[in-house]
Design a protein around this motif. Structure first.
Motif, PDB file in Angstrom:
ATOM      1  N   GLU A 126     -30.860   0.083 -15.151  1.00 11.87           N
ATOM      2  CA  GLU A 126     -29.657  -0.021 -14.324  1.00 11.87           C
ATOM      3  C   GLU A 126     -30.049  -0.165 -12.864  1.00 11.87           C
ATOM      4  O   GLU A 126     -30.862   0.601 -12.358  1.00 11.87           O
ATOM      5  N   ILE A 127     -29.480  -1.160 -12.197  1.00 13.10           N
ATOM      6  CA  ILE A 127     -29.830  -1.455 -10.804  1.00 13.10           C
ATOM      7  C   ILE A 127     -28.565  -1.473  -9.951  1.00 13.10           C
ATOM      8  O   ILE A 127     -27.558  -2.090 -10.327  1.00 13.10           O
ATOM      9  N   ALA A 128     -28.614  -0.818  -8.805  1.00 14.00           N
ATOM     10  CA  ALA A 128     -27.476  -0.708  -7.899  1.00 14.00           C
ATOM     11  C   ALA A 128     -27.493  -1.850  -6.889  1.00 14.00           C
ATOM     12  O   ALA A 128     -27.821  -1.661  -5.712  1.00 14.00           O
ATOM     13  N   ILE A 148     -28.813 -10.256 -18.132  1.00 14.67           N
ATOM     14  CA  ILE A 148     -28.260  -9.570 -16.960  1.00 14.67           C
ATOM     15  C   ILE A 148     -26.764  -9.360 -17.176  1.00 14.67           C
ATOM     16  O   ILE A 148     -26.019 -10.327 -17.374  1.00 14.67           O
ATOM     17  N   THR A 149     -26.333  -8.096 -17.161  1.00 16.21           N
ATOM     18  CA  THR A 149     -24.950  -7.762 -17.493  1.00 16.21           C
ATOM     19  C   THR A 149     -24.324  -6.956 -16.367  1.00 16.21           C
ATOM     20  O   THR A 149     -24.717  -5.797 -16.147  1.00 16.21           O
ATOM     21  N   PRO A 150     -23.354  -7.522 -15.622  1.00 11.37           N
ATOM     22  CA  PRO A 150     -22.745  -6.767 -14.520  1.00 11.37           C
ATOM     23  C   PRO A 150     -21.862  -5.630 -15.022  1.00 11.37           C
ATOM     24  O   PRO A 150     -21.043  -5.815 -15.927  1.00 11.37           O
ATOM     25  N   LYS A 173     -23.490  -3.198  -9.377  1.00 12.76           N
ATOM     26  CA  LYS A 173     -24.303  -2.462 -10.343  1.00 12.76           C
ATOM     27  C   LYS A 173     -24.399  -3.301 -11.614  1.00 12.76           C
ATOM     28  O   LYS A 173     -23.401  -3.864 -12.065  1.00 12.76           O
ATOM     29  N   PHE A 174     -25.603  -3.384 -12.178  1.00 15.84           N
ATOM     30  CA  PHE A 174     -25.759  -4.179 -13.391  1.00 15.84           C
ATOM     31  C   PHE A 174     -26.857  -3.605 -14.285  1.00 15.84           C
ATOM     32  O   PHE A 174     -27.656  -2.755 -13.864  1.00 15.84           O
ATOM     33  N   ILE A 175     -26.857  -4.079 -15.536  1.00 14.97           N
ATOM     34  CA  ILE A 175     -27.881  -3.722 -16.512  1.00 14.97           C
ATOM     35  C   ILE A 175     -28.828  -4.906 -16.653  1.00 14.97           C
ATOM     36  O   ILE A 175     -28.399  -6.054 -16.784  1.00 14.97           O
ATOM     37  N   TRP A 176     -30.127  -4.615 -16.649  1.00 14.03           N
ATOM     38  CA  TRP A 176     -31.164  -5.651 -16.749  1.00 14.03           C
ATOM     39  C   TRP A 176     -32.019  -5.363 -17.977  1.00 14.03           C
ATOM     40  O   TRP A 176     -32.609  -4.294 -18.102  1.00 14.03           O
ATOM     41  N   ARG A 177     -32.065  -6.323 -18.891  1.00 16.17           N
ATOM     42  CA  ARG A 177     -32.972  -6.289 -20.034  1.00 16.17           C
ATOM     43  C   ARG A 177     -33.918  -7.477 -19.936  1.00 16.17           C
ATOM     44  O   ARG A 177     -33.495  -8.578 -19.596  1.00 16.17           O
ATOM     45  N   VAL A 178     -35.173  -7.243 -20.266  1.00 17.55           N
ATOM     46  CA  VAL A 178     -36.157  -8.313 -20.316  1.00 17.55           C
ATOM     47  C   VAL A 178     -36.673  -8.402 -21.750  1.00 17.55           C
ATOM     48  O   VAL A 178     -37.169  -7.403 -22.281  1.00 17.55           O
ATOM     49  N   VAL A 179     -36.519  -9.558 -22.371  1.00 20.22           N
ATOM     50  CA  VAL A 179     -37.009  -9.741 -23.737  1.00 20.22           C
ATOM     51  C   VAL A 179     -38.209 -10.682 -23.688  1.00 20.22           C
ATOM     52  O   VAL A 179     -38.083 -11.850 -23.305  1.00 20.22           O
ATOM     53  N   LEU A 180     -39.367 -10.152 -24.053  1.00 19.20           N
ATOM     54  CA  LEU A 180     -40.632 -10.892 -24.040  1.00 19.20           C
ATOM     55  C   LEU A 180     -40.916 -11.426 -25.436  1.00 19.20           C
ATOM     56  O   LEU A 180     -40.730 -10.711 -26.426  1.00 19.20           O
ATOM     57  N   GLU A 199     -40.646  -2.501  -9.053  1.00 21.22           N
ATOM     58  CA  GLU A 199     -40.824  -3.095  -7.722  1.00 21.22           C
ATOM     59  C   GLU A 199     -39.632  -3.989  -7.380  1.00 21.22           C
ATOM     60  O   GLU A 199     -39.140  -3.977  -6.241  1.00 21.22           O
ATOM     61  N   ASP A 200     -39.159  -4.758  -8.364  1.00 20.81           N
ATOM     62  CA  ASP A 200     -37.982  -5.597  -8.127  1.00 20.81           C
ATOM     63  C   ASP A 200     -36.732  -4.743  -7.901  1.00 20.81           C
ATOM     64  O   ASP A 200     -35.906  -5.054  -7.032  1.00 20.81           O
ATOM     65  N   LYS A 201     -36.593  -3.692  -8.683  1.00 21.35           N
ATOM     66  CA  LYS A 201     -35.454  -2.774  -8.519  1.00 21.35           C
ATOM     67  C   LYS A 201     -35.428  -2.214  -7.098  1.00 21.35           C
ATOM     68  O   LYS A 201     -34.375  -2.185  -6.440  1.00 21.35           O
TER      69      LYS A 201
END
Length: 372
Positions: A151-153, A265-267, A272-279, A309-311
């Motif tokens: 979760e990122i603000a 990426i889901t707002p 504020k949003f949810i970030w998932r990374v699928v590798l 770091e991105d967050k």
């Protein structure tokens, strides 16, 4: 001046999660674009989604339970809802009529390629755009691992700009995926439309390139020929592809190494949003840094440091977006071509929804002269 960074796009498909995140008859609560939503997978295998607020007292339905007949029972007063969101039973007056208003607003859901997508906007406009395809996630020849959710603000538009702009790898990711050479690789630009979604793509190709520490760990070779691309598929999905070969061996499929990566990426709100990374990487590819584990597992174990770091950067950037400009002028650099192009896509989508004023047509010199 109106800003895109305090808004979200409603008429778009956003990822609720991967298919494996939805076991049968397990209730889950979500917030997408300020809409509380309850989801579960029925016995028939369908993922359903509707308003998470019970029609009686707004109690979250996601805290209830699924009954033997497949209905959802609210944990507060026991009102039951079928898979369409219609209330079908009220314990306190079992023989009385049920108000036709006791129906939860349902949300369109599509499950494809191992991802569950939801449309939070106007349900009559789902035909305008299709969810992005993510075939690697469902490919049995590939191993796919999710990093997150995180979760990122900040505005999720800032992450879209972040992931298409690898010139930030140095200095933000110095020591892992970053180096000064990345910013100097020429960028090839492409834009178009697929499935009703306008896309923007950046491709960087280089030869005899000395890789940064993490890439050498994952893909073995110090010096490589490499193709790296980022494509914003829709406002909630970015695909990244990295293909590398030992220097001088570009195009040799037998020794190619790399991965596909999807940013889902889901707002939650505008800030504020949810970030998932699928590798995703080939099952039989092992890492150099730890030959006992696969490339995919190795990347997944190291990627959280990059994500943090991105967050940090996005959450530092967001408050600066909230101040009035008062003479501030944002300067774009040559590599920002993808960022500028997708800002226009976002602006057009927000205008389409009436969240920004329509663009004013430019006056010709003759019109200006007449007006004066």
């Amino acid at each position: 001046m109106d800003s895109i960074f305090d808004k979200f796009i409603l008429n778009s498909w956003y990822a609720l999660g991967r298919s494996e995140d939805f076991p049968e008859e397990h209730l889950a609560g979500h917030v997408i674009c300020e809409r509380p939503i309850v989801t579960w997978r029925t016995k028939a295998g369908e993922v359903v989604a509707y308003d998470d607020r019970c029609a009686h007292k707004r109690f979250p339905l996601s805290k209830g339970r699924i009954m033997k007949d497949g209905t959802l029972e609210c944990a507060y007063h026991g009102m039951r809802y079928d898979t369409s969101g219609k209330c079908v039973m009220i314990p306190s007056h079992p023989t009385g009529p049920i108000s036709p208003a006791a129906v939860m607003a349902a949300y369109p859901v599509i499950e494809q390629d191992g991802v569950v997508w939801l449309w939070p906007g106007d349900p009559d406009k789902t035909h305008l755009r299709q969810p992005p395809r993510t075939p690697e996630i469902a490919d049995p020849k590939l191993e796919s691992i999710t990093v997150g959710p995180l979760e990122i603000a900040s505005s999720y538009f800032l992450l879209l700009e972040n992931v298409i702009d690898i010139t930030h790898f140095y200095p933000l990711h110095d020591g892992n995926i970053g180096d000064t050479g990345t910013s100097k690789i020429p960028a090839e630009f492409e834009e178009g439309e697929k499935g009703g979604n306008k896309f923007v793509k950046i491709l960087r190709r280089t030869k005899n390139y000395k890789q940064s520490a993490y890439y050498t760990d994952w893909f073995h070779h110090d010096f490589v020929d490499r193709h790296n691309s980022q494509i914003i598929l829709n406002p909630g999905c970015v695909r990244v592809d990295t293909r590398s070969w030992p220097a001088g061996q570009e195009g040799n499929d037998d020794i190619e190494r790399g991965y596909s990566l999807y940013h889902l990426i889901t707002p939650i709100t505008a800030k504020k949003f949810i970030w998932r990374v699928v590798l995703s990487a080939l099952v039989d590819h092992m890492s150099k840094g730890d030959p006992t584990i696969s490339t995919c597992k190795r990347i997944a174990s190291m990627f959280p440091k990059i994500a943090e770091e991105d967050k940090w950067a996005l959450e530092m950037q967001q408050p600066m977006m909230d101040y009035p400009d008062r003479g501030y002028q944002e300067v774009f650099l040559k590599p920002d071509i993808g960022i500028r192009a997708y800002r226009k896509v976002i602006t057009d989508l927000l205008r389409e929804e009436g969240q920004l004023p329509s663009a004013q047509p430019r006056q010709t010199q003759a019109q200006v002269a007449t007006a004066s």
